[in-house]
Design an enzyme around this catalytic site. Sequence first.
Site, PDB file in Angstrom:
ATOM      1  N   TYR A 101       7.018 -11.867 -13.603  1.00 48.22           N
ATOM      2  CA  TYR A 101       6.751 -12.512 -12.998  1.00 48.22           C
ATOM      3  C   TYR A 101       6.809 -14.445 -12.703  1.00 48.22           C
ATOM      4  O   TYR A 101       7.823 -14.460 -12.393  1.00 48.22           O
ATOM      5  CB  TYR A 101       6.519 -13.843 -14.826  1.00 48.22           C
ATOM      6  CG  TYR A 101       4.959 -13.036 -15.311  1.00 48.22           C
ATOM      7  CD1 TYR A 101       3.407 -14.043 -14.333  1.00 48.22           C
ATOM      8  CD2 TYR A 101       4.058 -12.805 -16.668  1.00 48.22           C
ATOM      9  CE1 TYR A 101       2.898 -13.485 -14.115  1.00 48.22           C
ATOM     10  CE2 TYR A 101       2.857 -12.150 -16.347  1.00 48.22           C
ATOM     11  CZ  TYR A 101       1.774 -13.459 -15.932  1.00 48.22           C
ATOM     12  OH  TYR A 101       0.623 -12.583 -15.923  1.00 48.22           O
ATOM     13  N   GLU A 121       4.224 -17.361 -11.560  1.00 49.12           N
ATOM     14  CA  GLU A 121       3.189 -18.448 -11.068  1.00 49.12           C
ATOM     15  C   GLU A 121       4.425 -19.415  -9.993  1.00 49.12           C
ATOM     16  O   GLU A 121       5.530 -19.993 -10.824  1.00 49.12           O
ATOM     17  CB  GLU A 121       3.086 -18.056 -12.477  1.00 49.12           C
ATOM     18  CG  GLU A 121       2.077 -18.042 -12.847  1.00 49.12           C
ATOM     19  CD  GLU A 121       1.520 -17.992 -14.615  1.00 49.12           C
ATOM     20  OE1 GLU A 121       2.503 -19.350 -14.762  1.00 49.12           O
ATOM     21  OE2 GLU A 121       0.324 -17.636 -14.793  1.00 49.12           O
ATOM     22  N   ASP A 129     -12.828 -15.439   9.062  1.00 52.75           N
ATOM     23  CA  ASP A 129     -12.530 -14.098   8.356  1.00 52.75           C
ATOM     24  C   ASP A 129     -11.776 -12.608   9.249  1.00 52.75           C
ATOM     25  O   ASP A 129     -12.316 -12.270   9.823  1.00 52.75           O
ATOM     26  CB  ASP A 129     -13.420 -13.461   7.397  1.00 52.75           C
ATOM     27  CG  ASP A 129     -13.107 -12.758   6.459  1.00 52.75           C
ATOM     28  OD1 ASP A 129     -12.033 -12.436   7.074  1.00 52.75           O
ATOM     29  OD2 ASP A 129     -13.533 -12.545   5.825  1.00 52.75           O
ATOM     30  N   THR A 163      -7.500 -10.209   4.976  1.00 53.75           N
ATOM     31  CA  THR A 163      -6.750  -8.324   4.026  1.00 53.75           C
ATOM     32  C   THR A 163      -5.493  -7.986   5.263  1.00 53.75           C
ATOM     33  O   THR A 163      -5.395  -8.443   6.379  1.00 53.75           O
ATOM     34  CB  THR A 163      -7.899  -7.249   4.020  1.00 53.75           C
ATOM     35  OG1 THR A 163      -8.556  -7.141   5.203  1.00 53.75           O
ATOM     36  CG2 THR A 163      -9.453  -8.335   3.335  1.00 53.75           C
ATOM     37  N   LYS A 175      -6.146  -3.215   6.617  1.00 53.39           N
ATOM     38  CA  LYS A 175      -7.375  -2.845   7.450  1.00 53.39           C
ATOM     39  C   LYS A 175      -6.595  -2.054   9.089  1.00 53.39           C
ATOM     40  O   LYS A 175      -5.436  -1.637   8.961  1.00 53.39           O
ATOM     41  CB  LYS A 175      -8.711  -3.570   7.478  1.00 53.39           C
ATOM     42  CG  LYS A 175      -9.316  -3.654   6.322  1.00 53.39           C
ATOM     43  CD  LYS A 175     -10.853  -4.831   6.890  1.00 53.39           C
ATOM     44  CE  LYS A 175     -11.221  -4.361   5.401  1.00 53.39           C
ATOM     45  NZ  LYS A 175     -10.768  -5.885   4.665  1.00 53.39           N
ATOM     46  N   ARG A 196      -2.937  -2.981   0.449  1.00 50.92           N
ATOM     47  CA  ARG A 196      -3.851  -3.345  -0.223  1.00 50.92           C
ATOM     48  C   ARG A 196      -3.434  -5.090  -0.038  1.00 50.92           C
ATOM     49  O   ARG A 196      -2.792  -5.447  -1.680  1.00 50.92           O
ATOM     50  CB  ARG A 196      -4.887  -3.322  -1.120  1.00 50.92           C
ATOM     51  CG  ARG A 196      -5.885  -3.023  -1.743  1.00 50.92           C
ATOM     52  CD  ARG A 196      -5.980  -1.893  -2.440  1.00 50.92           C
ATOM     53  NE  ARG A 196      -6.871  -0.557  -1.273  1.00 50.92           N
ATOM     54  CZ  ARG A 196      -7.951  -0.749  -0.546  1.00 50.92           C
ATOM     55  NH1 ARG A 196      -8.659  -1.608  -0.339  1.00 50.92           N
ATOM     56  NH2 ARG A 196      -7.542  -0.020   0.746  1.00 50.92           N
TER      57      ARG A 196
HETATM   58  C1  LIG Z   1     -14.683  -9.023   6.390  1.00 52.00           C
HETATM   59  C2  LIG Z   1     -14.005  -8.412   5.274  1.00 52.00           C
HETATM   60  N1  LIG Z   1     -13.401  -9.737   4.498  1.00 52.00           N
HETATM   61  C3  LIG Z   1     -13.036  -9.820   3.477  1.00 52.00           C
HETATM   62  C4  LIG Z   1     -12.932  -8.241   2.587  1.00 52.00           C
HETATM   63  C5  LIG Z   1     -12.828  -8.677   1.278  1.00 52.00           C
HETATM   64  O1  LIG Z   1     -11.406  -8.204   0.775  1.00 52.00           O
HETATM   65  P1  LIG Z   1     -11.409  -6.976  -0.031  1.00 52.00           P
HETATM   66  O2  LIG Z   1     -11.674  -6.161  -0.045  1.00 52.00           O
HETATM   67  O3  LIG Z   1      -9.941  -6.596  -0.069  1.00 52.00           O
HETATM   68  O4  LIG Z   1     -11.726  -7.745  -1.548  1.00 52.00           O
HETATM   69  C6  LIG Z   1     -13.701  -7.959   3.454  1.00 52.00           C
HETATM   70  C7  LIG Z   1     -12.949  -5.581   2.406  1.00 52.00           C
HETATM   71  O5  LIG Z   1     -13.603  -5.139   3.757  1.00 52.00           O
HETATM   72  C8  LIG Z   1     -14.131  -7.862   5.320  1.00 52.00           C
HETATM   73  O6  LIG Z   1     -14.664  -6.734   5.317  1.00 52.00           O
END
Ligand SMILES: Cc1ncc(COP(=O)(O)O)c(C=O)c1O
Length: 429
Positions: A51, A53, A197, A223, A226, A232
Amino acid sequence: MSHLSEFDPEISNAIENEINRQRNGLEMIASENLVSRAVLEALGSPLTNKYSEGYPGKRYYSGNEFIDNVENLAINRAKELFGAEHANMQPHAGSQANMAAYFAMAEPGDKIMAMNLAHGGHLTHGSPVNFSGKLFNIVPYGVQQDTHLIDMNEVRDIALREKPVVILAGHTAYPRTLDFEKFRQIADEVGAYLMVDMAHFAGLVAGKAHPDPFLWADVITTTTHKTLRGPRGAVIFSKIEDRIHPEDKKNLAKKIDFAIFPFMQGGPLDHVIAAKAVAFKEALHPSFEQYAEQIIVNAQALAESLMNNGVDLVSRGTDNHLVLADLTKTGLAGKQGETLLDSVGIYTNKNMVPFDQRKPMDPSGLRIGTPALTTRGFTEDELKQVGEMIAHTLHNPNQNDILEGVRKKVEAMTQAHPLYDGWSYETPE
Ligand SMILES: Cc1ncc(COP(=O)(O)O)c(C=O)c1O
């Protein structure tokens, strides 16, 4: 026997079956990848027991000296990889990263401008069934009907009219690159934060094969699982300075950290953070640039091959790791296409296409990506063949002999590119 197969054969068998599915199929879901054994070892480590935090040097529990080391390594490697000023390693997933980023920059009810979900935006970019659509006032922008491209003049018009607090650039199903500089100009014109993003194309940015959002954005979420080929999870990057509210006591980096902990999350997943650090080390290796470039070369070979074999593509091609096929002319819906391809061992996902005439749960399109096959060592000649195999399958849904032929080809291709070779829960230790 492994510890797992001895103690819990049901779970161990299920895992073994899944490993074999991954080995024996062509994984072409654009948001998936195949991590290294080193990443898997970090993920499966006793770091899961701890843990921690808080943040390195400021924890709520004792015994965190080695965890601090792990998190600092992950932060420093990620900052070096992307040339970022600040990195928060703790978001459990991309959705949490986006939620924290919004709360660092906006209040509930504020306007956030993001890509229309039906044109390639993600659930967290404003779906009415998601927190983003429920808590914020989402203003969508989309693509043009004739080109399937984002029209930056239209983005500017909407921004000038709506005056959003945050402008978000990023997508989950857009086969082209984004004009971050123009997004920045528009954000400056209306006094908005620019958020990117980059979940889908982070690996391409890391490998210098994609325009660099770090030159322009205030906040960047991604993320790690990918194109970046890590575990993950997710990361939030930001500038330190808050250029929209420089008068605030907390700078932007502090607002991001606060939005993750204590605002949204409790203890971080330290085993996952260790695995992120391993993935960043892999991405810092010069070979990752070749990997990123090959993902795109492969996607373009796939695009050519699909189009040459009678499959329509949104925007007629790709600049990144994915293509978006419109199956309307084949007479199949996206779901039928996905199921049919699954039956021959090719994994894709049904997807909306811009201006889709069908429903979100039963759309017209199919999203197909190359990151995982590129990890396995597939090159453009093979992607050309894969494109032919996909087209052949989609054009002959009821021809068992043709489908069987494709299955055999999938088998031969996967055998030529072994995955997790020799790994079995049944192997004596
Ligand atoms: C552009 C984008 N943002 C955020 C996410 C969310 O990621 P997670 O599935 O890890 O919550 C995804 C997932 O496919 C995504 O394609």
